[in-house]
Design an enzyme around this catalytic site. Sequence first.
Site, mmCIF file in Angstrom:
data_model
loop_
_atom_site.group_PDB
_atom_site.id
_atom_site.type_symbol
_atom_site.label_atom_id
_atom_site.label_comp_id
_atom_site.label_asym_id
_atom_site.label_seq_id
_atom_site.Cartn_x
_atom_site.Cartn_y
_atom_site.Cartn_z
ATOM 1 N N ASN A 115 -6.311 -1.181 -0.045
ATOM 2 C CA ASN A 115 -4.779 -1.800 0.992
ATOM 3 C C ASN A 115 -4.350 -0.885 2.364
ATOM 4 O O ASN A 115 -4.052 0.188 1.890
ATOM 5 C CB ASN A 115 -3.341 -2.406 -0.078
ATOM 6 C CG ASN A 115 -2.339 -2.434 1.220
ATOM 7 O OD1 ASN A 115 -2.076 -2.904 2.412
ATOM 8 N ND2 ASN A 115 -1.203 -2.825 -0.016
ATOM 9 N N TRP A 116 -4.359 -1.129 3.049
ATOM 10 C CA TRP A 116 -4.501 -0.062 4.762
ATOM 11 C C TRP A 116 -2.917 0.533 4.833
ATOM 12 O O TRP A 116 -2.986 1.399 5.236
ATOM 13 C CB TRP A 116 -5.268 -0.416 5.299
ATOM 14 C CG TRP A 116 -6.887 0.361 4.668
ATOM 15 C CD1 TRP A 116 -7.021 0.712 3.702
ATOM 16 C CD2 TRP A 116 -7.702 -0.030 5.962
ATOM 17 N NE1 TRP A 116 -8.556 0.405 3.754
ATOM 18 C CE2 TRP A 116 -9.082 -0.046 5.298
ATOM 19 C CE3 TRP A 116 -8.231 -0.521 7.003
ATOM 20 C CZ2 TRP A 116 -10.273 0.112 5.884
ATOM 21 C CZ3 TRP A 116 -9.199 -0.462 8.033
ATOM 22 C CH2 TRP A 116 -10.168 -0.385 6.918
ATOM 23 N N LYS A 117 -2.814 -0.440 4.418
ATOM 24 C CA LYS A 117 -0.795 -0.415 5.275
ATOM 25 C C LYS A 117 -0.590 -0.455 6.306
ATOM 26 O O LYS A 117 -1.440 -0.543 7.188
ATOM 27 C CB LYS A 117 -0.002 0.192 4.066
ATOM 28 C CG LYS A 117 -0.292 0.111 2.718
ATOM 29 C CD LYS A 117 0.887 1.401 1.522
ATOM 30 C CE LYS A 117 0.117 1.019 0.263
ATOM 31 N NZ LYS A 117 1.245 1.818 -0.552
ATOM 32 N N HIS A 122 4.000 -7.371 -2.357
ATOM 33 C CA HIS A 122 3.663 -6.842 -2.246
ATOM 34 C C HIS A 122 4.820 -5.640 -2.088
ATOM 35 O O HIS A 122 5.992 -5.819 -2.014
ATOM 36 C CB HIS A 122 2.355 -6.010 -0.933
ATOM 37 C CG HIS A 122 2.540 -4.426 -1.501
ATOM 38 N ND1 HIS A 122 3.356 -3.611 -1.177
ATOM 39 C CD2 HIS A 122 1.633 -3.836 -2.248
ATOM 40 C CE1 HIS A 122 2.946 -1.977 -1.750
ATOM 41 N NE2 HIS A 122 1.290 -2.550 -2.174
ATOM 42 N N GLU A 182 6.178 -2.904 -1.303
ATOM 43 C CA GLU A 182 7.026 -2.540 -0.503
ATOM 44 C C GLU A 182 7.156 -3.763 0.497
ATOM 45 O O GLU A 182 8.429 -3.372 0.845
ATOM 46 C CB GLU A 182 6.203 -1.569 0.460
ATOM 47 C CG GLU A 182 5.633 -0.650 -0.324
ATOM 48 C CD GLU A 182 3.989 0.688 -0.080
ATOM 49 O OE1 GLU A 182 3.414 -0.396 1.084
ATOM 50 O OE2 GLU A 182 3.715 1.051 -0.336
ATOM 51 N N GLU A 210 0.983 -3.306 -10.842
ATOM 52 C CA GLU A 210 1.848 -2.691 -9.477
ATOM 53 C C GLU A 210 2.623 -1.701 -9.413
ATOM 54 O O GLU A 210 3.608 -2.664 -9.427
ATOM 55 C CB GLU A 210 1.409 -2.622 -8.032
ATOM 56 C CG GLU A 210 0.172 -3.555 -6.963
ATOM 57 C CD GLU A 210 -0.276 -3.193 -6.269
ATOM 58 O OE1 GLU A 210 -1.308 -1.692 -6.176
ATOM 59 O OE2 GLU A 210 0.604 -2.950 -5.787
ATOM 60 N N GLY A 239 1.438 4.888 -4.381
ATOM 61 C CA GLY A 239 1.663 5.943 -3.352
ATOM 62 C C GLY A 239 2.684 7.414 -3.564
ATOM 63 O O GLY A 239 2.992 8.387 -3.058
ATOM 64 N N SER A 261 -1.440 4.662 -7.192
ATOM 65 C CA SER A 261 -2.476 6.087 -7.311
ATOM 66 C C SER A 261 -3.554 6.085 -7.877
ATOM 67 O O SER A 261 -4.177 6.970 -8.830
ATOM 68 C CB SER A 261 -1.485 6.719 -7.894
ATOM 69 O OG SER A 261 -0.824 6.842 -7.361
ATOM 70 N N GLY A 301 -4.547 1.955 -2.465
ATOM 71 C CA GLY A 301 -4.161 2.099 -0.871
ATOM 72 C C GLY A 301 -4.522 3.643 -0.479
ATOM 73 O O GLY A 301 -5.352 3.224 0.163
ATOM 74 N N GLY A 302 -3.678 5.044 -0.634
ATOM 75 C CA GLY A 302 -4.259 5.933 -0.485
ATOM 76 C C GLY A 302 -5.523 6.387 -0.553
ATOM 77 O O GLY A 302 -5.950 6.497 0.575
HETATM 78 C C1 PEP Z 1 -0.786 -0.254 -3.069
HETATM 79 O O1 PEP Z 1 -0.015 0.344 -1.916
HETATM 80 O O2 PEP Z 1 -0.828 -1.336 -3.875
HETATM 81 C C2 PEP Z 1 -1.117 1.260 -3.917
HETATM 82 C C3 PEP Z 1 -1.524 0.945 -5.043
HETATM 83 O O3 PEP Z 1 -0.501 2.280 -3.277
HETATM 84 P P1 PEP Z 1 -1.621 3.681 -3.639
HETATM 85 O O4 PEP Z 1 -3.423 3.276 -4.317
HETATM 86 O O5 PEP Z 1 -1.955 4.732 -2.606
HETATM 87 O O6 PEP Z 1 -0.416 4.403 -5.213
#
Ligand code: PEP
Length: 257
Positions: free
Chosen positions: A9-11, A95, A97, A167, A173, A213, A234-235
């Site tokens: 997930n590149w956001k 999600h 966010e 999640e 993040g 993470s 994500g990251g």
């Molecule tokens: C996400 O955005 O769904 C996520 C899990 O981000 P990260 O891996 O950066 O925690």
Amino acid sequence: MRKKFICGNWKMNKTTQEACQFASEIRGMEKKFEGVEVGICPPYTALQAVHGVLDGGSILLGAQDVAWAQDGAYTGEVSPLMLKEVGCTFALVGHSERRTLLDESDELINRKLLSALQFNMTPLLCVGESLDERERGMTERVVETQLRGCLAGTDAKALSRMVIAYEPVWAIGTGRNATPHEAQEVHAFVRRFLAGRFEAEASQDAQILYGGSVTPKNAAALLAQPDIDGALVGGASLDVRSFTDIIQAAREIAQAV
Ligand code: PEP
């Protein structure tokens, strides 16, 4: 046998040029991903161009969200039909966010999930508790409420056409992942909930991803848990090396079974 699914997930990251560069690099490594499902969710603006790069291959293209309607006066929204037109086969819904920054409710997320299903897209439904909720011992109650609300109006057949991601909000993040044991406990709870809400067989087949993470360092231990069927990343999905190292960890586990 559930396949592992590693989804990036590149956001709100990467220009179209950067996204295509990344896509062409991983497209060239597809053979190394055999046995693992791989998907990426670039920003809307890059979807069509990335589809051009991935087309004909096995890497799935997803959107980070989807509208609850097909067309009409919904400024800023993008419909499932439009997403399919640019090559998306799945879309994230719920999600954290969007739940926290944009106040999305379970009811709205449910409408988005139903809209994706109606247009034959796979919804990837995200659920998870906040730190405060976990510390107050409310994890299962929160996750169950989210699942009940977001899955309203669906049946076992619909469940077979979606993916669920647990999640924990406190892990997204932050660099603080749930331990494999903490994650497995909630995944097993989600599967038990699905067995009660749908059918035992449908719940056994449901793909439940962990997100929060995930990195090449912790991926193997998380993915080795019996009810963790992949990762929403994500990251660490923004860098080809770390993303493909996570895919590799999933592949090694899949091959060992
Ligand atoms: C996400 O955005 O769904 C996520 C899990 O981000 P990260 O891996 O950066 O925690």
